[in-house]
Structures are given as structure tokens and as C-alpha cells.
Design a protein around this motif. Structure first.
Motif: not given
Length: 718
Positions: A157-162
Motif C-alpha cells: 500500500g501507500v501512505i501519502n502525507i498532505i
């Protein structure tokens, strides 16, 4: 000044534990507030991604959730997520993340869509305790193999920090926060506990231009846990007794993060630039004391270590329309990280460094990264649309630890990836959409790779929706697996530069619905089925080198599979928010697929619940989160390079907090982490066909901890 917490512990346990434990056979999706793991459009407000939420099920942790948890870094807020595990290492101070039991090498972590640099990789195996979230708007989580969009290492999976961008209105916003936190039952204002300070200033100059800058300091004094500290020595009858009680259980470290950004709108086009500097100072105290005599008197010393990390990040993103509805998005990044290692003799009596044995650059990485894509290429077509893009990564550097105790034969290496990808969208009916995609990767280190995906959505109604995603991804070998070299008279441990990436395929099926219950009640429910298969997994093997010596190295021989079901529910009624969820996860690991005689999955039940209640009269929110992690299976390696399959015991994690607005500008958050006081969990590894077993204990927590955070926000116009 130590803090006695027994009465406080009983008080918090009665209030919060009674709420949360009643829910432990149910769970929460993600967080404490109104939107646990809501599905969001991935591109979000910051426009760092531009694909529709039709492609994936995306969970989000919003800013309000982060504030309620008293989170300061990414590790603080991911502890409560259902399928995510945080894996801290007490000796190195690093904390990595795993998803569905696959470790941090299989999870890609991005900031504003750009991979984060790590010790010997890009985007994977990140120390999430180093990622400050003071300027973060939200955190997005996508589960499953996402290789078409995100390239290598996006297997689980992917963890994207905005991050935040600008203000709603013109003017200034000044934010200051102070946080004091115990570490277990240990606290002193300077020498024990955790001490955090944050400052951030944002100026919305006009509707087109804004800029922000800030600095954060996180001082973790370590976890003593019956150890006696840096300046402890046991002297009996003028002789040093080595009782191994010097130092700390968890090593102390200080982190400083400084950042600045500029957001500029030029007509319909947007330019966003972010600059960040990170520094970490990690001390490692040797538990062994050397009893030395100098000038006739006892002068005990210890051989200690220190790591200092410096990281610079420069990211720029430009986006806007090309023609009509056709949009472009371009990102360019340069990141540099250096870690310095020092080994020195510390004089305990004089409490100062006596001499420096080693002072050298331990690790260095330089990464150039660029990604661009164009979407809605055929906006006038009702049935068909297309997105095309490229990704480029150039990483060069070395890791002296991976070349054998700072030898002169430091391996410097450069890996360059050139990648092209495309996503198409077919919409034969208003209810049905089909999205095939592919990515081609050419690497200077590995064979060419073709990654594919297929997602489809069917909307039975506005509320009842079905989504299916099947896709592939690969995990590239890290620096140590490729280039480790430690050879002397007693050791022959080498990496394998001929390693190939591991291939992964995942299938995720999601069915979601929402209901209105009573006049002010809402129930959102989501059911997921998933299967992840990983072949050619890299593992340690024992073989012979060209000289007939026993060689410990790596090879592509393992395979692994995950199979499971997840049920997420969130119930909102007036001022109440309850999250309930569970995952039934099956894991199968085999050291060699061709030789396996065990086709059974080891099943475990993971539970999560959260409860939040808002008291409008007092501007207060009371919340708690409980997570139960069932027994898990994993692959373990011993010092001889032998690989075993083992089990890690179950444990439960419980947090609680009260957040209140004291004035219009001042907020306070009082909370407890790890109420059940989990410190160690045990793992038992079986030696395959042998009858012997190995039992180890792993530190995962530093005891029941309490924190108080004060936040001051000041807004004013120009």
C-alpha cells in the motif's frame, strides 16, 4: 522531579477503559473523530494527485484526528489503524510501519505525492518517527499493490502525507504549541520524558500568494525501564562491577525539523515549493563499563556511540490546465541525507568525552526525482478517457555500515529508474466504469519490469457501491541486500548484487453503503475482501563462495501470501461518534515454495474500536481508541544467517484523550497512551524440520504515558 501516576492511571482507566473495552469486539476504521477512514479524492486540496476516487478506496486521517491524538510524528497517529502496525526498534531509535504483516520495505510513504528519502532507499523502510506532522493537513492511506501509479515498493500500500497550503482569508496565522509527556512512569522537565515545541507562521498575502515557515523540536530523553542512565557506575570495594545497568532501554534522541513553503496561483496554474531541513541526534549508551585506573585512582569509562542525521528536502509542484478539462501535474524533487557516526570513550566520573575513536560519515544519499502526468486527455468522450505520465528516480550514495565496520572499501552505487505509465477509463454505462493501467520500468540495476492494474466500479445506487482492484507491484532490493560486505577471518557475509525485485499481486474488493438511522443518526459500513501474493521474496541463505568457504548471503527464494476480510463501521448520532471494525487475516510464509509442505494459513483476528463524544457547552471532545492485534506469523533470521518461521503473540493497545478549548485562542489536550502498559511482546521461531525453537522478546512500547499539550493560535488581518 519524578511523576507519581498511580492515582491518575486509575482515574483515566475508569473513565476511558470502561467506554473502550465495551467495544473491543468491534473496531474503528481509523481515528477518533467524525470521519474514520473516510473515502476521499486522492488529489485533494493540494492537487498532488489527480486520479478519481473511482480507482481506489482511500482512507484519511484528518487534522482534527491528529490533534485529538496529540500526535507529533507519523508514528504517533498510525498506532491506532486497523491493518497497520508500527514496529519500533529500541536500539536504533527507528520506527517503521507494516501493512497486512508486510514490513516497511513493502509500503511506500510519500509527502505531497513525492517519495521520502530513507537511509538506503526512496519511499520505503522509512523511519516514521522522523516525519513531523505539525504542518500536515491530513494523511491518506491506500491498501493494495499500487505499482502502476507509485512504482517500486508500493506492494502492500501507500501512505501519502498532505501538507497545509495557505489560509482561507488574507492575513496571518501564528501557531505555537508546547507538549510535555511522560515516558512510562518517568518524567523530569529536562532529563526524562518527552518535550515537544512547535512554531508555525502562515501569511496569506492575497488570494494568489501565501507562504509559511515553522520549526519543531522533539526531545525524547529515552526510556530507562530499570536502567540507571548515562552516568551510572557500580563500584564495590574500589572495583567496577559490570551489572549491565548503565544507560537506557530506549536510546535518547533529539529531533529538529524546520520547513518553509510558498504557494502561488498564476491564473489557473499553481506553483507550490517546499523546503525542509531535518536533524536528528541519537545517543547510544554502552551498558558495559570499563574499570580503569589512572594516576592511582579508579577512572571508569564506557565506549559510547552517536549518530547525527541531516536531511534536506526541496520539492516543487506545478499544475494546471493544458486545454479545457485536460490537466497537467509536474513534480521535481532533490533530497539529500547524510548520517555521521561517532564512537567515543566517555569518562563517567568526569562526565565528558575522553577521546574519539571514530568520527566518520556513515551514510550518504542524493536523490533526484521527477514525476509528471496529464489526465483527462479525451475530455469530450463520454465512454473513454486516458492519463499518461512518467517517473524518474536517480539515487546515489553509500552506507558504511553495509561495508563492514567502516572499512576503506566503501561501496558507492547509483541506481536510476526510467518509468512510463498510463491509466485508461472506460464508462460503458453511468453505473459501470473500468480502468486498466500499466507501467513500464527500465532500471540500471535490475531487469525491465512491466506492472499492470485493473480497477472497476459499479454503483448500484448513490449509497451502495462496489469497487474491485487487482494490480501488481514489485519490491526492489535495498542497499544492504545488494552490497553488504563483511569478510574477515571469522565472518563471510555478503550482499547479492544479482538480486532481482520481488513481485507482488493483490486483489481488493470493496462494498460500501450508508444508512440514515433515526432523525440524527448515520451508519457508514464497508466490507473488504483482499488477497496479496508475493513471489521471489528475498531471504537469507547459506551457501559457499568460490573459495569453498561458508557464505551468508541473500537470494530470491521465499514466497508469501495474505488473505483476509475487513469490516469497517462508523456510527454518528448527535454528538457521538463510534467506530467499529475488524480484520480476519490469514498469513502464509514459506522459505521455499517448491519445498513447502504447509499449505495452511495462520489466521488472526485484529480488532479496533474508537469512541468520541463532543460536549458543545464546554467546547470539549472526549475520545478513546482501542486496538487488538492478534497472533501473527513472520520470518526470522538468527546471527548465523539461518531463516525460520515464527509466531508473535497478541497484544492490545488503548489510548484516551480530552481536548478542550480554554479560550478562543488556547486549546489544551490531556491524554494517555498505552493505558494497558504494553512494553514487550514475545516471538517464538521454529527451526523447521528441527525440534529446537528460539524465543525472543521484542520491545514495542515504553509503558503507560501521559501527555499535556497546549496550543495557541493567533489570527489577524494585514
Amino acid at each position: 522531579m519524578s511523576l507519581n501516576k498511580n492515582k491518575i492511571s486509575i482515574y483515566f482507566s475508569i473513565i476511558f477503559f470502561s467506554w473502550s473495552f465495551a467495544q473491543q469486539k468491534r473496531t474503528v476504521s481509523d481515528t477518533t473523530e467524525v470521519n474514520p477512514l473516510d473515502e476521499v479524492v486522492v488529489k485533494g486540496e493540494s492537487n498532488v494527485m489527480s486520479l478519481s476516487k473511482k480507482l481506489f478506496t482511500v482512507g484519511t486521517i484528518n487534522r482534527k484526528d491528529i490533534d485529538n491524538l496529540g500526535g507529533n510524528n507519523l508514528a504517533d497517529i498510525l498506532y491506532n489503524n486497523l491493518n497497520i502496525s508500527v514496529n519500533p526498534d529500541a536500539s536504533t531509535g527507528r520506527s517503521t510501519v507494516s501493512l497486512f504483516g508486510l514490513d516497511g520495505q513493502y509500503v511506500k510513504i510519500l509527502v505531497d505525492g513525492i517519495p521520502v528519502i530513507s537511509d538506503n532507499g526512496v519511499g520505503n523502510n522509512i523511519d516514521i518517527s522522523q516525519i513531523n506532522i505539525d504542518d500536515v493537513e491530513r494523511v491518506e492511506i491506500v491498501e493494495g499493490s499500487m505499482g502502476v501509479l507509485y512504482g517500486d515498493n508500493a506492494v502492500a500500500g501507500v501512505i501519502n502525507i498532505i501538507t497545509k497550503r495557505g489560509l482561507k482569508n488574507e492575513g496571518w496565522e501564528l501557531q505555537l504549541s508546547l507538549q510535555e509527556e511522560t515516558v512510562g512512569n518517568e518524567f523530569e522537565f529536562f532529563d526524562k520524558g518527552r518535550h515537544i515545541q512547535n512554531f508555525r507562521a502562515t501569511n496569506q498575502v492575497n488570494e494568489k500568494l501565501s507562504y509559511a515557515f515553522g520549526v519543531s523540536r522533539n526531545d525524547f530523553a529515552g526510556y530507562y525501564n530499570d536502567y540507571k542512565g548515562k552516568n551510572y557506575v557500580n563500584v564495590q570495594d574500589n572495583i567496577v562491577v559490570n551489572d549491565s545497568l548503565r544507560g537506557t532501554e530506549w536510546n535518547p534522541k533529539e529531533q529538529i525539523t524546520a520547513s518553509a513553503n510558498v504557494n502561488l496561483d498564476l491564473g489557473k496554474h499553481n506553483i507550490f515549493y517546499k523546503l525542509q531541513y531535518f536533524n536528528e541526534d541519537l545517543d547510544i549508551y554502552n551498558h558495559t563499563v570499563n574499570g580503569r585506573y589512572q594516576n592511582g585512582s579508579l577512572n571508569p569509562t564506557a565506549l559510547d556511540e552517536n549518530y547525527k542525521t541531516d536531511r534536506w528536502v526541496n520539492n516543487i509542484n506545478v499544475s494546471g490546465p493544458l486545454k479545457g478539462a485536460t490537466q497537467y501535474n509536474f513534480s521535481l524533487s532533490y533530497q539529500n541525507q547524510k548520517r555521521n557516526y561517532k564512537e567515543f570513550i566517555y569518562n563517567i566520573i568526569e562526565q565528558q568525552t575522553q577521546s574519539v575513536e571514530i568520527d566518520a560519515l556513515s551514510q550518504s544519499s542524493d536523490v533526484w526525482y521527477s514525476k509528471a502526468f496529464v489526465n483527462s486527455i479525451l475530455p469530450k468522450s463520454r465512454l473513454f478517457d486516458l492519463q499518461l505520465g512518467y517517473e524518474f528516480t536517480n539515487q546515489s550514495g553509500f552506507d558504511a555500515n553495509a561495508t563492514g565496520a567502516y572499512s576503506n572499501e566503501v561501496v558507492t552505487n547509483t541506481i536510476t529508474n526510467y518509468e512510463l505509465f498510463g491509466i485508461t477509463e472506460f464508462q460503458p454505462t453511468k453505473k459501470l466504469s473500468i480502468n486498466p493501467g500499466a507501467r513500464f520500468t527500465h532500471s540500471t540495476q535490475f531487469d525491465n519490469h512491466l506492472i499492470w492494474s485493473l480497477s472497476s466500479n459499479y454503483n448500484f445506487s448513490e449509497k451502495l457501491k462496489l469497487k474491485a482492484v487487482i494490480g501488481s507491484a514489485y519490491r526492489a532490493p535495498n542497499f544492504e541486500e545488494l552490497f553488504y560486505y563483511f569478510v574477515d577471518a571469522n565472518h563471510n557475509v555478503q550482499g547479492n548484487p544479482d538480486l532481482q525485485p520481488e513481485d507482488g499481486i493483490s486483489l481488493f474488493v470493496n462494498l460500501k453503503d450508508n444508512f440514515k438511522i433515526a432523525k440524527e443518526g448515520y451508519l457508514n459500513t464497508s466490507f473488504n475482501f483482499f488477497h496479496i501474493y508475493l513471489k521471489d521474496a528475498i531471504t537469507s541463505i547459506t551457501t559457499e563462495d568460490d573459495d569453498g568457504r561458508t557464505l551468508f548471503t541473500q537470494d530470491n527464494i521465499d514466497y508469501s501470501a495474505r488473505l483476509g476480510f475487513t469490516l469497517d463501521n462508523s456510527f454518528i448520532y448527535k454528538n457521538w461518534n463510534i467506530g467499529l471494525g475488524a480484520t480476519y487475516l490469514g498469513v502464509k510464509n514459506d522459505i521455499s515454495e517448491s519445498n513447502t509442505n504447509n499449505d495452511a494459513y495462520l489466521w488472526s483476528l485484529n480488532l479496533q474500536s474508537s469512541l468520541a463524544y463532543k460536549i458543545p457547552k464546554w467546547n470539549t471532545t472526549v475520545s478513546s481508541q482501542l486496538k487488538y492485534t492478534g497472533e501473527t506469523e513472520g520470518i526470522f533470521s538468527n546471527d548465523d544467517g539461518e531463516t525460520f518461521i515464527g509466531l508473535t503473540e497478541a497484544f492490545t493497545w488503548l489510548n484516551a484523550s480530552i481536548r478542550t478549548k480554554l479560550t478562543s485562542k488556547l486549546n489544551a489536550t490531556l491524554g494517555v497512551r498505552n493505558i494497558l502498559d504494553v512494553v514487550n511482546i514475545n516471538s517464538v521461531a521454529s527451526a523447521g524440520s528441527h525440534t529446537s525453537t528460539t524465543s525472543t522478546s521484542r520491545l514495542i512500547g515504553n509503558g503507560r504515558s501521559y501527555f499535556l499539550k497546549l496550543s495557541y493560535n493567533l489570527n489577524f488581518k494585514h
